[in-house]
Design an enzyme around this catalytic site. Sequence first.
Site, PDB file in Angstrom:
ATOM      1  N   PRO A 134       0.827  -1.206   0.000  1.00 20.29           N
ATOM      2  CA  PRO A 134       0.000   0.000   0.000  1.00 20.29           C
ATOM      3  C   PRO A 134       0.861   1.257   0.000  1.00 20.29           C
ATOM      4  O   PRO A 134       2.042   1.199   0.364  1.00 20.29           O
ATOM      5  CB  PRO A 134      -0.793  -0.109   1.306  1.00 20.29           C
ATOM      6  N   GLY A 136       2.709   4.745   0.861  1.00 20.91           N
ATOM      7  CA  GLY A 136       3.223   5.350   2.086  1.00 20.91           C
ATOM      8  C   GLY A 136       3.810   4.373   3.080  1.00 20.91           C
ATOM      9  O   GLY A 136       4.011   4.698   4.244  1.00 20.91           O
ATOM     10  N   HIS A 361     -28.017   9.657  20.936  1.00 23.41           N
ATOM     11  CA  HIS A 361     -27.707   8.779  19.808  1.00 23.41           C
ATOM     12  C   HIS A 361     -26.260   8.250  19.911  1.00 23.41           C
ATOM     13  O   HIS A 361     -26.005   7.053  19.831  1.00 23.41           O
ATOM     14  CB  HIS A 361     -27.914   9.592  18.517  1.00 23.41           C
ATOM     15  N   GLU A 362     -25.328   9.178  20.152  1.00 20.67           N
ATOM     16  CA  GLU A 362     -23.918   8.775  20.237  1.00 20.67           C
ATOM     17  C   GLU A 362     -23.679   7.900  21.476  1.00 20.67           C
ATOM     18  O   GLU A 362     -22.891   6.953  21.423  1.00 20.67           O
ATOM     19  CB  GLU A 362     -22.991  10.004  20.270  1.00 20.67           C
ATOM     20  N   HIS A 365     -24.494   4.385  20.590  1.00 19.69           N
ATOM     21  CA  HIS A 365     -23.393   3.706  19.884  1.00 19.69           C
ATOM     22  C   HIS A 365     -22.300   3.302  20.871  1.00 19.69           C
ATOM     23  O   HIS A 365     -21.788   2.190  20.863  1.00 19.69           O
ATOM     24  CB  HIS A 365     -22.751   4.651  18.869  1.00 19.69           C
TER      25      HIS A 365
HETATM   26  P1  ADP Z   1       5.705   4.385  -0.906  1.00 17.55           P
HETATM   27  O1  ADP Z   1       6.804   4.444  -1.918  1.00 17.55           O
HETATM   28  O2  ADP Z   1       5.486   3.009  -0.360  1.00 17.55           O
HETATM   29  O3  ADP Z   1       4.437   5.025  -1.337  1.00 17.55           O
HETATM   30  P2  ADP Z   1       7.489   6.024   0.606  1.00 17.55           P
HETATM   31  O4  ADP Z   1       8.635   5.121   0.680  1.00 17.55           O
HETATM   32  O5  ADP Z   1       7.578   7.129  -0.396  1.00 17.55           O
HETATM   33  O6  ADP Z   1       6.145   5.216   0.363  1.00 17.55           O
HETATM   34  O7  ADP Z   1       7.208   6.601   2.047  1.00 17.55           O
HETATM   35  C1  ADP Z   1       6.697   7.887   2.285  1.00 17.55           C
HETATM   36  C2  ADP Z   1       7.268   8.456   3.558  1.00 17.55           C
HETATM   37  O8  ADP Z   1       6.789   7.724   4.674  1.00 17.55           O
HETATM   38  C3  ADP Z   1       8.770   8.334   3.608  1.00 17.55           C
HETATM   39  O9  ADP Z   1       9.370   9.476   3.109  1.00 17.55           O
HETATM   40  C4  ADP Z   1       9.062   8.152   5.080  1.00 17.55           C
HETATM   41  O10 ADP Z   1       9.222   9.387   5.686  1.00 17.55           O
HETATM   42  C5  ADP Z   1       7.818   7.504   5.613  1.00 17.55           C
HETATM   43  N1  ADP Z   1       7.991   6.060   5.775  1.00 17.55           N
HETATM   44  C6  ADP Z   1       7.416   5.104   5.026  1.00 17.55           C
HETATM   45  N2  ADP Z   1       7.731   3.885   5.466  1.00 17.55           N
HETATM   46  C7  ADP Z   1       8.557   4.032   6.508  1.00 17.55           C
HETATM   47  C8  ADP Z   1       9.225   3.123   7.393  1.00 17.55           C
HETATM   48  N3  ADP Z   1       9.083   1.807   7.278  1.00 17.55           N
HETATM   49  N4  ADP Z   1       9.991   3.629   8.360  1.00 17.55           N
HETATM   50  C9  ADP Z   1      10.112   4.970   8.491  1.00 17.55           C
HETATM   51  N5  ADP Z   1       9.500   5.873   7.712  1.00 17.55           N
HETATM   52  C10 ADP Z   1       8.723   5.435   6.725  1.00 17.55           C
END
Ligand code: ADP
Length: 558
Positions: A134, A136, A361-362, A365
């Site tokens: 996924p 990030g 309501h909340e 839940h």
């Molecule tokens: P992807 O290529 O999987 O979309 P990135 O490698 O570009 O994600 O990650 C985006 C940012 O998230 C990085 O610049 C870093 O700062 C942070 N990050 C992502 N994974 C890690 C990890 N395992 N450890 C530390 N920081 C991470």
Amino acid sequence: MFWFKIKLFFQQHWIGLAIAAIVVIAVLFPIWYLAGVEENTRKYIISMNVASMPWMVLNTIIFVGFLYLMQSGGLSALKKTRVDAGAVNIRFSDIIGLEEAKREAWEVVQLIKDRTRVKAIGGKILKGALLVGPPGCGKTLMAKAVATEAGIPFLSVSGSEFVEVFVGVGASRVRTLFKQARAYAQAHGACIIFIDEIEVIGRRRILYDAFGGGSETNSTQNQLLVEMDGLSGSDANIIVFGATNAYEGLLDEALLRPGRFDRKIFVDKPNLSERGKLFAHYLSRISYDRGMDLARLARKSVGSSPADIENVVKEAALIAVRNSSAQVSYKDISAAIERIELGVAHRLSMTPRERERIACHEAGHLVTIYLCHPTDDVFKASILHRGGALGVVHHMPIEELHVPDRDSYIGWLRASLGGFAAEKIKYGVTSSGVGSDFASAAHTAHRMVWGMGMGKSGFIGDYSSIRESERSAVITDLLEKETQELMREQLTEVEKLLTENWKIVERFTAELIKREELDYDEIALIFGEFGKPSRMLHPAAEAAEAAPAPWLPNPPGA
Ligand code: ADP
């Protein structure tokens, strides 16, 4: 006959004839014209023309140059793609978690370094690796770390950069990229090409489409395959990393064949203890309250990627600055998570009666989830207006659930019905506030009965995947009835539960009206008053202890 010969002559020689006509007009017309003017004027016109000749030549060169540039990919083709290995200074120790992926990537580093040895023992030389996971979660980071650890240049491009209007331009870019990489590999011993979003060019090839739309990706992908095949023959040590967050079945099989991207490295979302470490890592860069319970933050952020966590910490720092506090506190982080996940809170002006209804309501839940949900925990209850919702109860699975069971689904179904039940008990009539709850309740019940064999009648099979025309009306009827029955049955359960614990609901209604937002601790405290035990299943110490074994006997750069 004669006319046909003339026609044929024209067809065969029309270019020559056209050029001759242009020359005649361009030379004879000026001569005829100049012959008719005065001596002085003639000299003037000729000298003007001669003087402007260099300017005309220059204009022509610029025009043709631009035409050529546009043909070969526009101004973006001029962009430099090289990033020195020095500029991507990411060590393996900078990557948190992902032990399995790191181990694989470390092997790649070894293969790059020991290429000659691998060759000598007849091993297969690595050409490509696919990073799947996924967004990030550190795919780019991992590829950069390999480049840094192996000390080689890192060329990074995105798949979308190859998508061009002109057919063939993408392919020519691939050629240029590999040519550049070969030059770096010769100079530095090896080189990494990182192609982000590889699914853009690596999609299953379409052989034709109505407007020839498929052909650009096809030719780009074919060129990529050709270049990768070329790597085995040449001595250039180039490793291609492709990153994708798409399901890998989307990629063309040809790309995954041995000798191309034949190694897959899965870069997954962090687990509980990894999230704790990520919080610690990003918080260590700012000043924060050392007494903060990181394990709780880790639990609160189930499903977040490292990039999300980084974002939360940055947002929390902004919130702390706005509140002019010197340190980031748990509350700031909590607020940041809510702001990112649920939207910015603001107060709507409403009548006390409406406010009370929303609070009730909340509370419905909240009490339902806290008392009967087997997998979810409540982190926050609020009656502030956020992103379209008049109130929310923020609940999360205690840990990632990969195969939720029937109990979990029943839990979610009851959770969705809690608000409706509370309103019904208190007011007898319910409000429009149940709209989105009902949507999710219907969806959950439908999936349970129609798709997962979790109904009572014993219908197994996924009936949603069968077209309506192929399904018998009797079965459709039965399934519909059963879905409704399941919802009714669970509503009765929820009503029973809330009636038995009505005092707690009333208390939370009052607290929410008074304080607007309740956090985990405050919620647990109130339940404690009524003799209900705290639902905190993973105490802080447990998460911190769960440190994984070192991934290498001797971690590089650590
Ligand atoms: P992807 O290529 O999987 O979309 P990135 O490698 O570009 O994600 O990650 C985006 C940012 O998230 C990085 O610049 C870093 O700062 C942070 N990050 C992502 N994974 C890690 C990890 N395992 N450890 C530390 N920081 C991470």
